[in-house]
Design an enzyme around this catalytic site. Structure first.
Site, PDB file in Angstrom:
ATOM      1  N   SER A 130      90.333  87.990  58.459  1.00 46.84           N
ATOM      2  CA  SER A 130      91.414  87.600  57.565  1.00 46.84           C
ATOM      3  C   SER A 130      90.906  86.760  56.402  1.00 46.84           C
ATOM      4  O   SER A 130      89.929  86.013  56.528  1.00 46.84           O
ATOM      5  CB  SER A 130      92.456  86.787  58.349  1.00 46.84           C
ATOM      6  OG  SER A 130      93.358  86.132  57.493  1.00 46.84           O
ATOM      7  N   GLU A 132      92.217  84.217  55.530  1.00 48.33           N
ATOM      8  CA  GLU A 132      92.427  82.814  55.912  1.00 48.33           C
ATOM      9  C   GLU A 132      91.119  82.111  56.245  1.00 48.33           C
ATOM     10  O   GLU A 132      91.071  80.883  56.288  1.00 48.33           O
ATOM     11  CB  GLU A 132      93.372  82.739  57.107  1.00 48.33           C
ATOM     12  CG  GLU A 132      94.814  83.093  56.792  1.00 48.33           C
ATOM     13  CD  GLU A 132      95.576  81.970  56.118  1.00 48.33           C
ATOM     14  OE1 GLU A 132      95.220  80.797  56.340  1.00 48.33           O
ATOM     15  OE2 GLU A 132      96.527  82.264  55.372  1.00 48.33           O
ATOM     16  N   TYR A 154      94.586  79.185  62.724  1.00 49.88           N
ATOM     17  CA  TYR A 154      94.408  80.642  62.690  1.00 49.88           C
ATOM     18  C   TYR A 154      93.129  80.999  61.938  1.00 49.88           C
ATOM     19  O   TYR A 154      92.333  81.822  62.393  1.00 49.88           O
ATOM     20  CB  TYR A 154      95.628  81.280  62.012  1.00 49.88           C
ATOM     21  CG  TYR A 154      95.492  82.762  61.774  1.00 49.88           C
ATOM     22  CD1 TYR A 154      95.811  83.681  62.764  1.00 49.88           C
ATOM     23  CD2 TYR A 154      95.058  83.258  60.546  1.00 49.88           C
ATOM     24  CE1 TYR A 154      95.693  85.048  62.546  1.00 49.88           C
ATOM     25  CE2 TYR A 154      94.937  84.619  60.313  1.00 49.88           C
ATOM     26  CZ  TYR A 154      95.260  85.513  61.328  1.00 49.88           C
ATOM     27  OH  TYR A 154      95.135  86.857  61.099  1.00 49.88           O
TER      28      TYR A 154
END
Length: 345
Positions: A130, A132, A154
């Site tokens: 991701s 992120e 996360y």
């Protein structure tokens, strides 16, 4: 006939990937939990509405928290390709459940890598990572060389999984790839993600099922693409001659405000009359300007997004409008203050 194994097959990406691979003539294996019957709606719809050969889709009961069940499923399937898409996928929720998030994302990747390493016929593996992992990058756009510096639980879990894949690729000569995926949406997106929440809210307001929509930071910006484009990139990554990591993104930023404007316009409404901001829905830490540079994927895989942002939001809103008309129901209660939703993957 090539065989593929998908974790997270009941999710947005997993259901699209299963459909994509079946169309290409694969035998597709996926794992489901015994308690996940409600979550199988996406996959059930694919099977029910598809003209594809259902005999080539096989589901196995397994759980990422129970390694023995996952190992048995892999041994039974003997796949050529493994797509690891399962995981706690909500960034906001990771602040409330950090241990569960890290266990489910990071440790499941480790377990799967160990199992793949021990299989007599080692399959090629795709790990869904991701954007992120980049946290609050100093420069935009980001590419495969951007420093990993997550700012959410996360993101930290995904960073661990990403590093693991790279380590196993080098140490054990596994054909293992990471797709560093930016936000990707579709009508199959979960209702607790902000894009789907907005599209469904606009449809519900149009039908008189609710009178307003609560959102957090309207100026938050993301690089949003369509899930169908992204699953195509997953497959292309495993067809390449060498294992690589790829940033998968559209290279365009849009705000939550843009999503609302398009969704409400598609049902003939002015979003400003119905959207209310609630500071309780803002995350304690939020990445800024996550904008991806997918030049490497374009160069090596010939991949580029084909579905435009506005087209995607209108498609999602139309799908929710159809769904709500078919099955009218009372609107959901407003979010709890802890539901710091934002689009992620």
């Amino acid at each position: 006939m090539p065989r593929a194994f998908i974790t997270g097959i009941t999710g947005q990406d997993g259901s699209y990937l299963a459909e994509f691979l079946l169309e290409k003539g694969y035998e597709v294996h996926g794992i489901v939990r015994r308690s996940s019957s409600a979550a199988r709606a996406r996959l059930d719809r694919v099977v029910r509405e598809s003209s594809l050969d259902r005999q080539r889709l096989m589901l196995h009961y397994a759980d990422l928290d129970e390694p023995s069940t996952l190992r048995r499923a892999l041994l039974k399937a003997q796949p050529d390709e493994v797509y690891h898409l399962a995981g706690q996928s909500h960034v906001g929720l990771s602040f409330e459940m950090p241990e569960t998030t890290c266990s489910f994302i990071a440790l499941s990747a480790l377990r799967l890598l160990e199992m793949v390493r021990d299989l007599p016929h080692r399959p090629r593996l795709f790990q869904a990572s991701s954007s992120e992992i980049f946290g609050r990058p100093a420069a935009a756009p980001q590419d495969e060389q951007t420093p990993i510096a997550p700012v959410t639980p996360y993101g930290c879990a995904m960073a661990f999984a990403t590093h693991l894949v790279r380590t196993y690729r080098i140490t054990y000569d596994l054909f293992a790839c990471c797709g560093i995926m930016y936000n990707h949406e579709s009508p199959r997106r979960g209702e607790n993600f902000v894009t789907r929440k907005i599209c469904r809210g606009a449809a519900a307001i149009k039908l008189g099922l609710q009178d307003s929509l609560l959102l957090g930071n309207l100026d938050a910006r993301r690089d949003w693409g369509h899930a169908r484009d992204f699953v195509r990139a997953m497959w292309l990554a495993l067809q390449h001659s060498e294992p690589q990591d790829y940033v998968l993104a559209t290279g365009q930023l849009h705000t939550v405000r843009d999503v609302a404007a398009i969704a409400f316009d598609s049902v003939g409404l002015d979003w400003q009359r119905y959207v209310r901001q609630d500071p309780r829905l803002i995350r304690p830490a939020d990445p800024q300007d996550l904008l991806g540079n997918a030049a490497k994927a374009a160069r090596l895989l010939g991949w580029s997004p084909t579905l435009l942002f506005e087209q995607m939001i209108r498609e999602m809103t139309a799908a929710d409008l159809t769904d709500l008309r078919r099955q009218p129901r009372a609107p959901e209660k407003p979010q709890r203050p802890t539901d710091r939703e934002m689009p992620i993957d």
